[in-house]
Design a protein around this motif. Structure first.
Motif, PDB file in Angstrom:
ATOM      1  N   THR A  85     -25.778 115.229 -31.957  1.00  0.00           N
ATOM      2  CA  THR A  85     -27.166 115.027 -31.441  1.00  0.00           C
ATOM      3  C   THR A  85     -28.214 114.500 -32.475  1.00  0.00           C
ATOM      4  O   THR A  85     -29.356 114.467 -32.203  1.00  0.00           O
ATOM      5  N   SER A  86     -27.573 114.346 -33.859  1.00  0.00           N
ATOM      6  CA  SER A  86     -28.015 113.860 -34.965  1.00  0.00           C
ATOM      7  C   SER A  86     -27.846 112.580 -35.251  1.00  0.00           C
ATOM      8  O   SER A  86     -26.836 112.085 -35.663  1.00  0.00           O
ATOM      9  N   VAL A  87     -28.969 111.791 -35.394  1.00  0.00           N
ATOM     10  CA  VAL A  87     -28.902 110.299 -35.842  1.00  0.00           C
ATOM     11  C   VAL A  87     -28.429 110.330 -37.348  1.00  0.00           C
ATOM     12  O   VAL A  87     -27.292 109.612 -37.673  1.00  0.00           O
ATOM     13  N   ASP A  88     -28.769 111.285 -38.208  1.00  0.00           N
ATOM     14  CA  ASP A  88     -28.143 111.378 -39.404  1.00  0.00           C
ATOM     15  C   ASP A  88     -26.835 111.642 -39.694  1.00  0.00           C
ATOM     16  O   ASP A  88     -26.290 111.016 -40.675  1.00  0.00           O
ATOM     17  N   LEU A  89     -26.422 112.714 -38.884  1.00  0.00           N
ATOM     18  CA  LEU A  89     -24.941 112.883 -38.882  1.00  0.00           C
ATOM     19  C   LEU A  89     -23.967 111.524 -38.703  1.00  0.00           C
ATOM     20  O   LEU A  89     -23.015 111.428 -39.202  1.00  0.00           O
ATOM     21  N   CYS A  90     -24.517 110.932 -37.663  1.00  0.00           N
ATOM     22  CA  CYS A  90     -23.862 109.661 -37.007  1.00  0.00           C
ATOM     23  C   CYS A  90     -23.737 108.696 -38.243  1.00  0.00           C
ATOM     24  O   CYS A  90     -22.776 108.070 -38.701  1.00  0.00           O
ATOM     25  N   LYS A  91     -24.915 108.576 -38.878  1.00  0.00           N
ATOM     26  CA  LYS A  91     -24.908 107.514 -39.950  1.00  0.00           C
ATOM     27  C   LYS A  91     -24.154 108.062 -41.309  1.00  0.00           C
ATOM     28  O   LYS A  91     -23.367 107.080 -41.902  1.00  0.00           O
ATOM     29  N   ARG A  92     -24.056 109.410 -41.549  1.00  0.00           N
ATOM     30  CA  ARG A  92     -23.198 109.861 -42.560  1.00  0.00           C
ATOM     31  C   ARG A  92     -21.538 109.602 -42.194  1.00  0.00           C
ATOM     32  O   ARG A  92     -20.735 109.226 -43.025  1.00  0.00           O
ATOM     33  N   ALA A  93     -21.371 110.000 -40.871  1.00  0.00           N
ATOM     34  CA  ALA A  93     -19.902 109.689 -40.376  1.00  0.00           C
ATOM     35  C   ALA A  93     -19.492 107.958 -40.641  1.00  0.00           C
ATOM     36  O   ALA A  93     -18.559 107.733 -40.992  1.00  0.00           O
ATOM     37  N   ILE A  94     -20.580 107.272 -40.207  1.00  0.00           N
ATOM     38  CA  ILE A  94     -20.418 105.681 -40.265  1.00  0.00           C
ATOM     39  C   ILE A  94     -20.213 105.437 -41.884  1.00  0.00           C
ATOM     40  O   ILE A  94     -19.250 104.537 -42.075  1.00  0.00           O
ATOM     41  N   ASP A  95     -21.014 106.011 -42.684  1.00  0.00           N
ATOM     42  CA  ASP A  95     -20.690 105.649 -44.244  1.00  0.00           C
ATOM     43  C   ASP A  95     -19.465 106.091 -44.606  1.00  0.00           C
ATOM     44  O   ASP A  95     -18.955 105.583 -45.608  1.00  0.00           O
ATOM     45  N   ASP A  96     -18.981 107.193 -44.091  1.00  0.00           N
ATOM     46  CA  ASP A  96     -17.607 107.678 -44.710  1.00  0.00           C
ATOM     47  C   ASP A  96     -16.523 107.220 -43.966  1.00  0.00           C
ATOM     48  O   ASP A  96     -15.307 107.629 -44.238  1.00  0.00           O
ATOM     49  N   GLY A  97     -16.604 106.239 -43.162  1.00  0.00           N
ATOM     50  CA  GLY A  97     -15.547 105.308 -42.515  1.00  0.00           C
ATOM     51  C   GLY A  97     -14.976 105.788 -41.272  1.00  0.00           C
ATOM     52  O   GLY A  97     -13.841 105.266 -40.825  1.00  0.00           O
ATOM     53  N   TYR A  98     -15.680 106.620 -40.400  1.00  0.00           N
ATOM     54  CA  TYR A  98     -15.387 106.971 -39.057  1.00  0.00           C
ATOM     55  C   TYR A  98     -15.139 105.454 -38.125  1.00  0.00           C
ATOM     56  O   TYR A  98     -15.964 104.674 -38.619  1.00  0.00           O
ATOM     57  N   ASP A  99     -14.306 105.464 -37.251  1.00  0.00           N
ATOM     58  CA  ASP A  99     -13.976 104.355 -36.655  1.00  0.00           C
ATOM     59  C   ASP A  99     -15.204 104.303 -35.383  1.00  0.00           C
ATOM     60  O   ASP A  99     -15.539 103.193 -34.590  1.00  0.00           O
ATOM     61  N   SER A 100     -15.525 105.533 -35.009  1.00  0.00           N
ATOM     62  CA  SER A 100     -16.708 105.597 -33.805  1.00  0.00           C
ATOM     63  C   SER A 100     -17.251 106.677 -33.896  1.00  0.00           C
ATOM     64  O   SER A 100     -16.986 107.959 -34.441  1.00  0.00           O
ATOM     65  N   VAL A 101     -18.682 106.765 -33.342  1.00  0.00           N
ATOM     66  CA  VAL A 101     -19.508 107.834 -33.343  1.00  0.00           C
ATOM     67  C   VAL A 101     -19.985 108.198 -31.933  1.00  0.00           C
ATOM     68  O   VAL A 101     -20.351 107.128 -31.409  1.00  0.00           O
ATOM     69  N   MET A 102     -20.473 109.205 -31.631  1.00  0.00           N
ATOM     70  CA  MET A 102     -21.200 109.300 -30.191  1.00  0.00           C
ATOM     71  C   MET A 102     -22.534 110.115 -30.503  1.00  0.00           C
ATOM     72  O   MET A 102     -22.533 111.115 -31.154  1.00  0.00           O
ATOM     73  N   ILE A 103     -23.521 109.220 -30.138  1.00  0.00           N
ATOM     74  CA  ILE A 103     -24.903 109.973 -30.287  1.00  0.00           C
ATOM     75  C   ILE A 103     -25.369 110.458 -29.074  1.00  0.00           C
ATOM     76  O   ILE A 103     -25.149 109.487 -27.809  1.00  0.00           O
TER      77      ILE A 103
END
Length: 280
Positions: A85-103
Motif C-alpha cells: 500500500t506504500s508507493v515508497d516501498l514499491c520504489k525501493r523494491a524497484i531500485d533493488d531489482g524486483y521484477d514486479s511490484v503490486m501497488i
C-alpha cells in the motif's frame, strides 16, 4: 535497464489460457520448497514477498535470496512485491531489482488508486519492472465488506484504472478471499467475464489457497493469467516445523528440522501447481 520478461510472459499466458503461479515466500526454506516443486514440473514461478517480509529482511536481501535460487531453477523465478500500500516501498523494491511490484490502492477512492498506480507505473517503466494494480477488494485478513458492491470490481472502475494508470496486470475483486475460509469462496464468473471483455491486460486472482481446482481452471480460461497462493504454503511450513521442533526441542537443529519440512511444503506447492496447470 533490465529486460522485462514477465509482462510478455503473462500476456502470452492470457492468450494461451495459461497461468503463472505466484507463491508468497518468507525465507530460504519455503523458497527452496517452491523452487524444487517448480523444477519437478518444469515451470517458471513468481516468488512473492508480502510487505512485512520485505520490510523485515529488506528488499535488497530478498533480491539476493532469489538470485541464489535462480542457480538451481530450471526456469525463471520472478521476484514480486505483493500487496504494497506504500508507493515508497514499491520504489525501493524497484531500485533493488524486483521484477514486479503490486501497488494496492483498492482500499481508497478510485481517484487515489489511479494516482498511486500511475506514480508507480511511471517509476517502474524506466527500470523495466512490471506493475500490478488492484480494483475491488479481496476479502479476508483485515478487509471488511458490507455487500457485493463493496468488494466486487466495477467494470467501469477497472477500465478507468487500466486506461488512466496503465498497469501491466490487474488484480480484480470477484469474490475470492485471502487465507482459509469456512466455505468455498463464491466467484462471480459473470463479472470476471465482463472485466476480461473490457480490458486486454492479464488478470490476477488472489486468494488461491481456498479456491476449488475447477474454479481456478475456469477462471484461467476467462483471462486470469496469474494466481496468488500464500496461506497454504506458510501454514504448512509453520505446522510441520512445529511438529519437528516439538518432538525434541532440546536438540532441535535448523538444518535437520528443515530437511524434513521442505519436502512437505514442496508437496503442497506441487499440488497447487498441478491445479493451475492441469495440462501437465
Amino acid at each position: 535497464m533490465m529486460t522485462n520478461k514477465l509482462t510478455p510472459l503473462v500476456q502470452s499466458y492470457r492468450q494461451q489460457q495459461r497461468c503463472l503461479a505466484g507463491f508468497n515466500i518468507n525465507d530460504i526454506y519455503d523458497l527452496h520448497a517452491v523452487a524444487l516443486a517448480a523444477n519437478e514440473l518444469d515451470l517458471p514461478f513468481m516468488a512473492m514477498t508480502y510487505p512485512p517480509v520485505a520490510e523485515l529482511n529488506g528488499t535488497y536481501l530478498c533480491r539476493k535470496m532469489v538470485d541464489g535460487f535462480a542457480q538451481i531453477a530450471n526456469n525463471d523465478i520472478f521476484l514480486h512485491l505483493d500487496h504494497s500500500t506504500s508507493v515508497d516501498l514499491c520504489k525501493r523494491a524497484i531500485d533493488d531489482g524486483y521484477d514486479s511490484v503490486m501497488i494496492d490502492g483498492s482500499h481508497g477512492s478510485l481517484k487515489d488508486n489511479i494516482a498511486m498506480t500511475k506514480e508507480v507505473v511511471a517509476y517502474a517503466r524506466s527500470a523495466g519492472v512490471s506493475v500490478e494494480a488492484e480494483i475491488g477488494k479481496i476479502m479476508g485478513r483485515d478487509v471488511v465488506v458490507k455487500s457485493e458492491d463493496d468488494y466486487l470490481a466495477s467494470v467501469a472502475d477497472v477500465k478507468a484504472l487500466y486506461e488512466e494508470a496503465g498497469p501491466d496486470l490487474v488484480a480484480v475483486g470477484i469474490g475470492t478471499a485471502h487465507g482459509f475460509t469456512p466455505s468455498t469462496p463464491k466467484i462471480h464468473f459473470n463479472r470476471l467475464q465482463e472485466i476480461a471483455n473490457a480490458i486486454p491486460a492479464p488478470l490476477v486472482l488472489h486468494g488461491g489457497t481456498g479456491i476449488a481446482d475447477e474454479d481456478i481452471q475456469r477462471a484461467i480460461k476467462m483471462g486470469i493469467a496469474k494466481i496468488n497462493i500464500g496461506t497454504i504454503v506458510h501454514s504448512t511450513y509453520m505446522r510441520e516445523a512445529h511438529k519437528e521442533i516439538d518432538a525434541d526441542i532440546a536438540s532441535a537443529y535448523p538444518p535437520v528440522v528443515m530437511k524434513s519440512v521442505i519436502p512437505r511444503v514442496q508437496a503442497v506447492v506441487l499440488d497447487r501447481l498441478k491445479a493451475v496447470n492441469p495440462h501437465l
